[in-house]
Design an enzyme around this catalytic site. Sequence first.
Site, PDB file in Angstrom:
ATOM      1  N   ASP A  36      55.131  26.180  13.740  1.00 57.72           N
ATOM      2  CA  ASP A  36      54.223  25.033  13.852  1.00 57.72           C
ATOM      3  C   ASP A  36      52.808  25.550  14.055  1.00 57.72           C
ATOM      4  O   ASP A  36      52.506  26.177  15.067  1.00 57.72           O
ATOM      5  CB  ASP A  36      54.649  24.139  15.017  1.00 57.72           C
ATOM      6  CG  ASP A  36      53.974  22.780  15.013  1.00 57.72           C
ATOM      7  OD1 ASP A  36      52.911  22.641  14.361  1.00 57.72           O
ATOM      8  OD2 ASP A  36      54.498  21.852  15.653  1.00 57.72           O
TER       9      ASP A  36
ATOM     10  N   ARG B 235      50.036  23.575  13.999  1.00 53.79           N
ATOM     11  CA  ARG B 235      49.118  22.477  14.306  1.00 53.79           C
ATOM     12  C   ARG B 235      48.311  22.709  15.583  1.00 53.79           C
ATOM     13  O   ARG B 235      48.744  23.406  16.487  1.00 53.79           O
ATOM     14  CB  ARG B 235      49.895  21.164  14.428  1.00 53.79           C
ATOM     15  CG  ARG B 235      50.448  20.670  13.108  1.00 53.79           C
ATOM     16  CD  ARG B 235      51.326  19.457  13.276  1.00 53.79           C
ATOM     17  NE  ARG B 235      52.561  19.786  13.989  1.00 53.79           N
ATOM     18  CZ  ARG B 235      53.533  18.914  14.234  1.00 53.79           C
ATOM     19  NH1 ARG B 235      53.401  17.651  13.850  1.00 53.79           N
ATOM     20  NH2 ARG B 235      54.627  19.289  14.873  1.00 53.79           N
TER      21      ARG B 235
END
Length: 200
Positions: free
Chosen positions: A126, A128
């Site tokens: 991930d 983000r």
Amino acid sequence: MQLKRVAEAKLPTPWGDFLMVGFEELATGQDHVALVYGDISGQSPVLARVHSECLTGDALFSLRCDCGFQLEAALSHIAEEGRGILLYHRQEGRNIGLLNKIRAYALQDQGYDTVEANHQLGFAADERDFTLCADMFKLLNVEQVRLLTNNPKKVEILTEAGINIVERVPLIVGRNPKNAHYLDTKAAKMGHLLNSKPAE
């Protein structure tokens, strides 16, 4: 502050009329959007969803993920609540970008799971940055949130960035035979709080 608030307009939807607020990242010029429903002023915690962009799920009806289902369910819950916010976080494919997401899908078609596919492409599971979302909440003068999410990492990062998450509200929708392995991987390898509810 990593963002500035630049524009707003009404956005009628099947769930009611939202106010669409546009933000721009100061460093990159990347745009992000908040959909605001009702009066979010005051001290009461606001029901909110941080929804990361997913072209395939949100707009192209993909069954490989639960994103489109979550987007619709979140807007519906917010409208039913009478007030709330959906932050549309423009970090496609957990922030690896659309073309790399397609490459990751190709690897998944060969048998890799969603985490392994990202690693094969040289990315973390991930990528983000949820601190941008904390800035969006602050620019909307929202300090207390009831967060619609299955991802404890969102709660942790937003809390560290100064947003008071008073409640995590589960958003478990859209499980189907095409995305069951993907969702199981997110639960097992990424800590998402999912159960084995059947498709809705």
